[in-house]
Each structure stands twice: as structure tokens, then as C-alpha cells.
Scaffold this active site. Structure first.
Site, PDB file in Angstrom:
ATOM      1  N   ASP A  67      -6.225  -5.957   6.402  1.00 41.54           N
ATOM      2  CA  ASP A  67      -6.156  -6.276   4.575  1.00 41.54           C
ATOM      3  C   ASP A  67      -4.663  -7.298   4.655  1.00 41.54           C
ATOM      4  O   ASP A  67      -3.960  -7.545   4.943  1.00 41.54           O
ATOM      5  CB  ASP A  67      -6.989  -5.831   3.335  1.00 41.54           C
ATOM      6  CG  ASP A  67      -6.562  -4.366   3.013  1.00 41.54           C
ATOM      7  OD1 ASP A  67      -4.813  -4.378   3.436  1.00 41.54           O
ATOM      8  OD2 ASP A  67      -6.541  -3.995   2.102  1.00 41.54           O
ATOM      9  N   ASP A 136     -11.301   4.491  -7.047  1.00 49.91           N
ATOM     10  CA  ASP A 136     -12.704   3.722  -7.188  1.00 49.91           C
ATOM     11  C   ASP A 136     -13.553   3.650  -6.219  1.00 49.91           C
ATOM     12  O   ASP A 136     -14.305   3.125  -6.089  1.00 49.91           O
ATOM     13  CB  ASP A 136     -12.949   2.120  -7.943  1.00 49.91           C
ATOM     14  CG  ASP A 136     -12.156   0.777  -7.366  1.00 49.91           C
ATOM     15  OD1 ASP A 136     -11.950   1.160  -6.071  1.00 49.91           O
ATOM     16  OD2 ASP A 136     -12.102  -0.285  -7.572  1.00 49.91           O
ATOM     17  N   HIS A 138     -12.775   1.674  -3.083  1.00 46.19           N
ATOM     18  CA  HIS A 138     -12.580   1.159  -2.191  1.00 46.19           C
ATOM     19  C   HIS A 138     -11.855   1.067  -0.806  1.00 46.19           C
ATOM     20  O   HIS A 138     -10.936   1.736  -0.925  1.00 46.19           O
ATOM     21  CB  HIS A 138     -11.847  -0.040  -2.836  1.00 46.19           C
ATOM     22  CG  HIS A 138     -10.161  -0.093  -3.459  1.00 46.19           C
ATOM     23  ND1 HIS A 138      -9.220  -0.436  -4.339  1.00 46.19           N
ATOM     24  CD2 HIS A 138      -9.756  -0.272  -2.686  1.00 46.19           C
ATOM     25  CE1 HIS A 138      -8.830  -0.391  -4.866  1.00 46.19           C
ATOM     26  NE2 HIS A 138      -8.393   0.038  -3.581  1.00 46.19           N
ATOM     27  N   GLU A 143     -14.620  -3.588  -2.011  1.00 45.32           N
ATOM     28  CA  GLU A 143     -14.195  -3.596  -3.593  1.00 45.32           C
ATOM     29  C   GLU A 143     -16.163  -2.789  -4.136  1.00 45.32           C
ATOM     30  O   GLU A 143     -16.802  -3.367  -3.486  1.00 45.32           O
ATOM     31  CB  GLU A 143     -14.184  -4.888  -4.414  1.00 45.32           C
ATOM     32  CG  GLU A 143     -13.115  -5.130  -4.553  1.00 45.32           C
ATOM     33  CD  GLU A 143     -11.498  -4.507  -5.025  1.00 45.32           C
ATOM     34  OE1 GLU A 143     -11.846  -3.327  -5.042  1.00 45.32           O
ATOM     35  OE2 GLU A 143     -10.652  -5.213  -5.321  1.00 45.32           O
TER      36      GLU A 143
END
Ligand code: F6R
Length: 241
Positions: A67, A136, A138, A143
Site C-alpha cells: 500500500d 480492527d 485490517h 478496512e
């Protein structure tokens, strides 16, 4: 799914570096999918150490990073291109022409994404994908709630991700609101996936992601379905499983 228990961060880093090193020794032209973030820094440091001792040669590998922030130039200290050079590439003999990081400055996001998918395809796919995991769940910048079917795409970052990455940016400098990321589909196509995870704040998500239901709300949970997935975690991160 194989779970490797490490004593601490250093042990986790050494074990992960061993797996990557084995991949490169067995296939010198390996395509490595790489991650940024704090977790793999020790893994890169260990690989650099072995390179300097002459134990490993990166001259023929291709690297494909997960990314990049949208809108940050390579020269920005918080760009992932910059991070990877600081933490790894500048210290080993990777051929610069075979280093791939999404182009955060390409104004045509659709084109930037399709070009990146082509980079992965033309390299023959990823042999080993290194991953970290967010609290979370990811992976990359995929996401919660994202579709599992996506290849490289542009995402709006969640408040949670923006907040946790703010620590890396200077006072008054804001975290970009968007990023380019390889999608779950691209990650799942990697022939081998290696996740590094440490610290007690990751214990809960490790339990949910790998011992709970597979759901887009926890993006990493899809890795339960990957045929060759290894987690190397320290005691704290694996304390609830
Ligand atoms: C970075 C990336 C992210 C991180 C995740 C964990 O390329 O893909 O998904 O792996 O945010 O970050 P750390 O390791 O800093 O806890």
C-alpha cells in the site's frame, strides 16, 4: 493455518526473517509482497543483518508493497516508498528496478490501480506475502466492511486508522485521507502468506480474526481460508488463543 509462537518481538522477527530467507534461498527470483508499519521493522533488520554477513542475496528478487498513501510523494518521510527504503531496501542489494510500491502521486486512481494489478500479474504473482494486522483486523489498507473480491483499489481511511497513524506525522500535519492498497483478492492469490504480530493490544483481534467467523467486518479473517498461511506472533499477541 500454522501458528508459530515466539517469545518476544525479537524472536518473532528472527523467526519471520527465517521464513523469508528460506523462500529467497529456495527461489532466488522470488516475488516478495512486503508490508510497512511497526511490526515488520525487526524482521527487515534481521534480514539486513544476514545480508551483511553474506548469508542471503536479494539481487534477483522482485518486491511488491501492499500500500501507499494517496497524495504523498516518494520523498515524503511518511510515504511507504520512503519507509521501505529507510528500513530495508537501502541496506540490501535489491535491484531498484524490481521494487514496486503503488504510485501515490498518480492523479488517475483507476489507472494507478490497474497498473499495479498488472505489475503483480507480470511478476507471475506473489510467492510470499508479508503482513501485519491492524487492531480492527485490517490488512494492507483493507478496512472493515470492504469487499473481499477487490484487487488494488483506492480507499478512504477510517478514523481509527487515521488516528493510529497520526503519531508518525508531525504536529499540524495531517494524515492523508486516502490510500492505494492491494485488495484482499490480490493478497489471497499470494502462494504463501506470513503474518507478524506482537503486543497485547493485538491479542483480541488475533482471537477474533483467526478463531471467529470469516467476515468482511474483520478483513484478516479471510486468511483462515488461505491454503498456506503462517502467523508468527509473540506471547502477548497469542495470549488469548
Ligand atoms: C502496512 C499495512 C498495515 C499494517 C497494520 C499494522 O503496509 O499494510 O495493514 O500492517 O496497520 O501496523 P503496525 O505493524 O504498525 O501495528
Amino acid at each position: 493455518m500454522v501458528i508459530v509462537r515466539a517469545k518476544d518481538y525479537q524472536d518473532m522477527s528472527r523467526k519471520a526473517a527465517n521464513i523469508i530467507s528460506a523462500q529467497v534461498i529456495m527461489k532466488p527470483k522470488a516475488v516478495l509482497g512486503l508490508a510497512t508499519g511497526g511490526t515488520p521493522v525487526g524482521t527487515y533488520a534481521q534480514l539486513i543483518d544476514w545480508y551483511k554477513k553474506g548469508d542471503i542475496d536479494f539481487s534477483q528478487i522482485t518486491t511488491i508493497n501492499l500500500d501507499e498513501y494517496r497524495g504523498l510523494p516518494k520523498t515524503h518521510e511518511q510515504s511507504y516508498w520512503y519507509f521501505m527504503h529507510e528500513q530495508f531496501f537501502n541496506h540490501v542489494n535489491v535491484d531498484e528496478s524490481r521494487i514496486n510500491v503503488p504510485d501515490g502521486m498518480n492523479p488517475d486512481s483507476e489507472k494507478a490501480c490497474r497498473e499495479y494489478d498488472n505489475v503483480i500479474r507480470e511478476a507471475g504473482g506473489i510467492d510470499l506475502q508479508l503482513l501485519g494486522i491492524g487492531v480492527d483486523g485490517h490488512i494492507g489498507f483493507n478496512e472493515p466492511g470492504n469487499a473481499f473480491e477487490l484487487e488494488t483499489h483506492c480507499v478512504d481511511l477510517t478514523e481509527q486508522t487515521i488516528k493510529s497513524n497520526q503519531r508518525f506525522f508531525g504536529d499540524g500535519e495531517s494524515v492523508p485521507k486516502q490510500a492505494y492498497t492491494m485488495g484482499i483478492k490480490s493478497i489471497m492469490q499470494a502462494r504463501k502468506v506470513l503474518m507478524v504480530v506482537n503486543g497485547k493490544e493485538k491479542a483480541e483481534i488475533v482471537k477474533k480474526a483467526f478463531f471467529g467467523p470469516v467476515t468482511p467486518e474483520i478483513q484478516a479473517s479471510i486468511l483462515q481460508m488461505h491454503p498456506d498461511f503462517t502467523i508468527v506472533g509473540d506471547e502477548e499477541a497469542l495470549s488469548l488463543i
